[in-house]
Write a protein that holds these residues in place. Structure first.
Motif, short mmCIF file in Angstrom:
data_model
loop_
_atom_site.label_atom_id
_atom_site.label_comp_id
_atom_site.label_asym_id
_atom_site.label_seq_id
_atom_site.Cartn_x
_atom_site.Cartn_y
_atom_site.Cartn_z
N PHE A 1 -16.94 -26.13 36.99
CA PHE A 1 -18.05 -25.93 35.82
C PHE A 1 -17.15 -26.87 34.68
O PHE A 1 -16.17 -26.79 34.70
N ASN A 2 -18.78 -26.93 33.82
CA ASN A 2 -17.75 -28.10 32.68
C ASN A 2 -17.61 -26.98 31.43
O ASN A 2 -18.21 -26.08 30.72
N HIS A 3 -16.34 -26.67 30.76
CA HIS A 3 -15.43 -25.71 30.27
C HIS A 3 -16.72 -25.94 28.60
O HIS A 3 -15.77 -24.81 28.05
N THR A 4 -16.11 -27.38 28.96
CA THR A 4 -16.26 -27.53 26.62
C THR A 4 -17.78 -27.27 26.56
O THR A 4 -17.81 -26.77 25.49
N LEU A 5 -18.55 -27.58 27.64
CA LEU A 5 -20.40 -26.61 27.35
C LEU A 5 -20.84 -25.59 27.98
O LEU A 5 -21.94 -24.69 27.28
N LEU A 6 -19.53 -24.94 28.97
CA LEU A 6 -19.76 -23.69 29.44
C LEU A 6 -18.90 -23.06 28.90
O LEU A 6 -17.05 -23.10 30.01
N PRO A 7 -18.44 -21.78 28.45
CA PRO A 7 -17.17 -21.25 28.27
C PRO A 7 -17.63 -20.33 29.86
O PRO A 7 -18.45 -20.05 30.00
N LEU A 8 -16.05 -20.43 30.30
CA LEU A 8 -15.95 -18.94 31.21
C LEU A 8 -16.17 -17.75 31.85
O LEU A 8 -17.14 -17.55 31.95
N LYS A 9 -16.64 -17.23 30.23
CA LYS A 9 -17.46 -15.76 29.77
C LYS A 9 -19.00 -16.42 30.32
O LYS A 9 -19.42 -15.31 30.42
N ASP A 10 -19.15 -17.47 29.64
CA ASP A 10 -20.80 -17.35 30.06
C ASP A 10 -20.90 -17.49 31.55
O ASP A 10 -22.15 -17.35 31.94
N LEU A 11 -20.08 -18.18 31.86
CA LEU A 11 -20.44 -18.74 33.72
C LEU A 11 -20.60 -16.97 33.96
O LEU A 11 -21.89 -16.74 34.42
N VAL A 12 -19.59 -16.11 34.01
CA VAL A 12 -19.41 -14.78 34.44
C VAL A 12 -20.62 -14.22 33.93
O VAL A 12 -21.40 -13.84 34.69
N TYR A 13 -21.29 -14.32 32.47
CA TYR A 13 -22.32 -13.08 32.02
C TYR A 13 -23.79 -13.97 32.82
O TYR A 13 -24.81 -13.37 33.16
N LEU A 14 -23.88 -15.38 33.32
CA LEU A 14 -24.87 -16.03 34.16
C LEU A 14 -25.24 -15.70 35.28
O LEU A 14 -26.02 -15.38 35.74
N LEU A 15 -24.04 -15.22 35.83
CA LEU A 15 -23.73 -14.36 37.34
C LEU A 15 -23.87 -13.01 37.34
O LEU A 15 -25.34 -12.41 38.58
N VAL A 16 -23.15 -12.39 36.55
CA VAL A 16 -23.99 -10.97 36.26
C VAL A 16 -25.54 -10.58 35.70
O VAL A 16 -26.66 -9.79 36.44
N ASN A 17 -25.90 -11.80 35.22
CA ASN A 17 -27.92 -11.94 35.30
C ASN A 17 -28.48 -12.10 35.36
O ASN A 17 -29.69 -11.25 36.25
N ILE A 18 -28.22 -12.68 36.46
CA ILE A 18 -28.21 -12.75 38.30
C ILE A 18 -27.85 -11.07 39.63
O ILE A 18 -28.56 -12.14 40.68
N GLY A 19 -27.91 -10.81 38.65
CA GLY A 19 -27.00 -9.81 39.72
C GLY A 19 -25.72 -9.80 40.95
O GLY A 19 -26.31 -9.33 41.91
N TYR A 20 -25.26 -10.74 40.57
CA TYR A 20 -23.50 -10.82 41.31
C TYR A 20 -23.00 -10.96 40.61
O TYR A 20 -21.80 -12.14 40.52
N ASP A 21 -22.40 -9.55 40.54
CA ASP A 21 -21.03 -10.04 38.85
C ASP A 21 -19.61 -9.79 39.75
O ASP A 21 -19.73 -9.35 40.94
N PRO A 22 -18.96 -10.21 39.43
CA PRO A 22 -17.71 -11.18 39.71
C PRO A 22 -16.81 -9.81 39.63
O PRO A 22 -17.30 -8.67 38.62
N LYS A 23 -15.68 -9.52 41.01
CA LYS A 23 -14.70 -8.27 40.30
C LYS A 23 -13.75 -8.82 40.00
O LYS A 23 -12.97 -9.73 40.97
N ILE A 24 -13.54 -8.45 39.08
CA ILE A 24 -12.22 -9.00 38.59
C ILE A 24 -11.18 -7.71 38.29
O ILE A 24 -11.57 -6.77 37.11
N THR A 25 -9.87 -7.73 38.70
CA THR A 25 -9.54 -6.56 38.34
C THR A 25 -7.86 -7.29 38.15
O THR A 25 -7.54 -8.40 38.43
N LEU A 26 -6.78 -6.61 37.56
CA LEU A 26 -5.34 -6.79 37.75
C LEU A 26 -4.76 -7.60 39.33
O LEU A 26 -4.18 -8.77 38.79
N GLN A 27 -5.21 -6.48 40.10
CA GLN A 27 -5.06 -6.97 41.10
C GLN A 27 -6.34 -7.84 41.66
O GLN A 27 -6.55 -7.17 42.63
N ASP A 28 -6.13 -9.44 41.87
CA ASP A 28 -7.05 -10.17 42.12
C ASP A 28 -7.80 -10.41 43.05
O ASP A 28 -6.65 -10.51 43.99
N VAL A 29 -8.15 -9.65 43.95
CA VAL A 29 -9.38 -9.09 45.24
C VAL A 29 -8.81 -10.49 46.03
O VAL A 29 -8.99 -10.95 47.19
N VAL A 30 -9.55 -12.23 45.19
CA VAL A 30 -9.39 -12.84 45.61
C VAL A 30 -8.26 -13.69 45.65
O VAL A 30 -8.12 -14.27 46.57
#
Length: 797
Positions: free
Chosen positions: A136-165
């Motif tokens: 994504f283009n981070h100058t026009l779409l901040p990382l936080k807004d990308l995550v909220y876009l995923l959340v708003n369509i029902g696909y919450d990313p799992k982000i933890t200290l011990q990143d499972v990815v």
């Protein structure tokens, strides 16, 4: 009548997620939704022209009843930098782990994110790993807004200290796949060049026979030196440690196959066994690949880091600021909101703390804390937002020390699989037969026949079929467990499971379900008062309010005025001047009343009518499950919770069972150790950090989780709460899977006896070996796969 039936059917399930619709539903475009969240997702997709999402699958979405998480910490460059895969002046690439990915609609939607936001340049989904790689283009779409876009369509990313990815399963099978590819290529070509020799050569082919032999030998070299290298290394290590594993006869058989083939080709005395060599290595490598396959999307080695949030809100003179957990220092003032985790040992400075420590201690009742009292890390705040002062950083907190305790380290589980047990005797017997045959023919004056018999025995009795029986049987069992939402760490754990004779259960969250609640009322309510409560609680979306509405079981059309809800405290409503207050003891200004479980008090006017007590209900099918286990297993319960349900548990568990309560994590571990010292094979079934040491120490540790993508302690298997009632079937099936391995060993033995009858005579031809070995291999693979699935069907799995 048909129209009425259709109407009832139409409103039963949410159009987006398929959940059952309660009394109050939402409706849009002739579709019904269970909650406003699901309706909003539908609307977002409609507005974005992505209606096709619902064409691929019925009810493809995930319910959006849960409250959205706070991702404001993603605005902090230091935190974001640790999550991204690549970043330049304009473009960022990041990989998210998204547990909600489950069908083709999910893949289609996530790979078409650019239609919802043009600043998403590209997105690719790995369905098996439940990962989405997004550019994504981070100058026009901040990382936080990308995550909220995923959340708003029902696909919450799992982000933890011990990143499972990035720290999940790192089991790289690429080198093994490369070896399989090379072995398969050599196998196919060596068979091609061996056909003329098998079916009889004409005059033309005979002049090229020697040439074909050398080509086959060339194909055998990479198989010997590259594809089979791991078996030689393993055999060397095994012999060095003065023990015999199955790789010793395998390596010996492979080496003898190549040496005899080289001898026959170079001396022009035969065609050699290169095709048999290549087929043998090809099939056992496939068996190894099958055995090493695992669940990409599940981590069995999680630690406390995956339980904590990535960042916490720190209160400063300049306002609130999200700070990554590693940067929290002693003296920092932090804000913990409703349903958030306490990230470090801290002192309560402001607010009413009601801390749920059930995941750490096993105690199901929220604990109230007063101002100035220490609150330990790991608890979850169930009331209003509170302010705390950190007294120890995360690295020195009580929870971290508990996890890092020496007694919680991984234990060596000295379990010997059936194949390893047999291999010790198999190797000795095999060598004895080979030397006996060679000695017999040497004493009879036939040196050539002695060499032929010695090598033939090692070739034909090579334990290829035995090496394949275990991985193919257990991998089939793994897939059947997977289908039934029981995720076992590896194939060895299934064999371990079959030896278990003692089961130890935790209580809170294990035999009781966090999703099911038993509700009790202490006091008295008239029918009219029940209607007032119903009218009040229906205005609230809190889970306890919904449970109270179900318990009241009355309909109410009384108009509510001046309804107010106070998060973490309670709610008030007015009915024709009469005030109804429902909530905590502090909210209703009630003195200390000794109660158990989650408590909701009720006041109508000036009169305290009583209180509701909520406790986790037993999991569905618990009594039947314990009855199934009783004849074959010793059953016990060890809980960190108190004994208020002791009478009920005595009726469920057998009289000989030990029912222990108020047990600390260390006491649980020591109890498991004591059972093992008595010669028992113990399985611990738990769910929380308080079970972590016991799960690791037990011969088999099973973590029960109502969401397998959420945190669960390190274990050998993860059981989805929905499949808890099938646990006895899983144990019975594991025994049957081991039985299949034993039967396949019998078949393998039969083939070896037939082959050896020819081998010891020194008259085995390459054609005989080329036919017998693949047939035995195919027979074993087919038998194990079919029998394993037959047993699964028998257990209704």
């Amino acid at each position: 009548m048909p129209a009425i039936k259709e109407e009832v059917q139409r409103i039963e399930k949410c159009f987006h997620c398929g959940d059952k619709i309660e009394e109050t539903g939402y409706r849009l475009d002739d579709h019904d939704f269970c909650c406003l969240g699901c309706q909003t997702v539908y609307q977002v997709l409609q507005d974005g022209g992505m209606q096709q999402y619902y064409r691929y699958n019925q009810h493809p979405g995930k319910s959006n009843k849960e409250k959205q998480a706070d991702f404001s910490y993603l605005d902090e460059p230091q935190i974001a930098a640790k999550l991204v895969d690549f970043k330049d002046d304009k473009m960022t690439i990041i990989t998210f782990y998204i547990p909600a990915i489950h069908c083709s609609s999910c893949i289609w939607l996530l790979e078409n994110l650019y239609k919802l936001n043009p600043n998403v340049l590209q997105s690719r989904v790995d369905f098996m790993k439940k990962q989405a790689s997004i550019t994504f283009n981070h100058t026009l779409l901040p990382l936080k807004d990308l995550v909220y876009l995923l959340v708003n369509i029902g696909y919450d990313p799992k982000i933890t200290l011990q990143d499972v990815v990035k720290e999940g399963n790192m089991n790289n099978l690429n080198p093994l796949v490369a070896k399989i590819a090379v072995a398969g290529f050599c196998f196919g070509n060596s068979m091609l060049f061996s056909f003329p020799d098998y079916f009889g050569m004409g005059a033309f082919e005979k002049q090229y026979a020697n040439f074909f032999g050398y080509i086959n030998l060339a194909f055998g070299l990479p198989v010997l030196l590259y594809c089979a290298s791991d078996y030689f290394k393993s055999a060397y290590v095994s012999l060095k440690q003065k023990r015999l594993n199955l790789d010793v006869p395998l390596a010996l058989g492979i080496l003898v196959l190549f040496l005899r083939s080289a001898y026959e080709v170079m001396t022009q005395t035969g065609a050699g066994f290169t095709d048999t060599l290549c087929s043998l290595v090809f099939f056992i490598l496939i068996g190894k690949w099958v055995q090493q396959r695992t669940y990409y999307h599940i981590s069995f080695e999680r630690d406390y880091r995956s339980y904590f949030p990535v960042a916490v809100t720190v209160l400063t003179e300049n306002g609130d600021k999200p700070v990554q957990l590693a940067d929290i220092r002693t003296g920092d003032r932090i804000l913990v909101r409703n349903n958030e985790i306490i990230p470090a040992d801290a002192i309560l400075l402001k607010g009413d703390a009601a801390i749920d420590f059930s995941f750490v201690t096993g105690e199901s009742s929220p604990v109230s804390k007063t101002l100035g009292e220490i609150i330990y890390a790991g608890g979850r705040q169930t009331g209003e937002a509170i302010e705390l002062e950190v007294i120890k950083p995360i690295s020195q907190s009580y929870l971290t020390k508990l996890w890092n305790n020496e007694n919680y380290k991984d234990y060596d589980k000295h379990f010997q699989t059936f194949v390893n047990f047999i291999s010790k005797y198999f190797t000795v017997v095999l060598l004895a037969i080979a030397f006996f045959a060679a000695l017999y023919w040497a004493m009879n004056g036939s040196a050539n026949r002695a060499w032929g018999a010695f090598t033939a025995v090692l070739i034909i009795a090579c334990p290829c079929a035995l090496a394949l029986s275990s991985p193919f049987t257990l991998s089939a069992a793994l897939s059947i467990f997977d289908r039934n939402k029981f995720y076992v760490k590896n194939t060895a754990a299934i064999e371990q499971m079959a030896t278990i004779d003692t089961l130890v259960f935790d209580k809170t969250g294990t035999i009781s379900s966090p999703k099911a609640t038993s509700i009790y009322f202490e006091g008295s309510l008239t029918t009219n008062e029940k209607k007032l409560l119903n009218a009040t609680c229906r205005n609230s979306s809190h889970p306890l309010s919904r449970e109270i509405v179900k318990w009241l079981n009355v309909s109410s059309d009384i108009p509510v005025t001046n309804f107010k809800e106070f998060p973490g405290k309670g709610m008030t409503a007015e009915f024709a001047g009469q005030v109804v207050k429902i909530g905590s003891a502090n909210f209703l200004n009630i003195g200390n009343i000794k109660t158990d479980g989650s408590v909701v008090f009720v006041r109508i006017g000036d009169e305290l009518k009583g209180y509701f007590t909520m406790e986790q209900a037993w999991r569905t099918g618990l009594s039947a499950l314990i009855e199934d286990f009783k004849p074959r297993y010793d059953l016990h319960l060890i809980s960190g919770d108190n004994d208020r349900r002791l009478d009920a548990l005595k009726l469920i568990f057998p009289s000989a069972a030990c029912l222990m309560f108020n047990q600390s994590p260390m006491e649980k571990l020591e109890r498991i150790q004591k059972f093992q010292q008595e010669g028992k094979h113990v399985c611990m079934i738990g769910d929380g950090l308080n079970d972590a040491g016991a799960l690791r120490k037990a011969d088999l540790g099973i973590a029960v989780s109502d969401d397998i993508n959420n945190f669960s302690p390190g274990c050998d298997a993860i059981l989805d709460g929905e499949s808890f009632s099938k646990l006895s079937d899983f144990f019975a099936f594991s025994k049957d899977a081991v039985k299949v391995i034993h039967m396949s060993f019998g078949i393998s033995l039969l083939y070896n006896i037939i082959g050896l009858s020819f081998a010891i005579q020194g008259i085995m031809s390459p054609l005989f070996a080329a036919i017998l070995m693949p047939i035995s291999t195919v027979t074993i693979i087919s038998f194990t796969s079919l029998m394993t699935r037959w047993y699964a069907k028998r257990h209704k799995l």
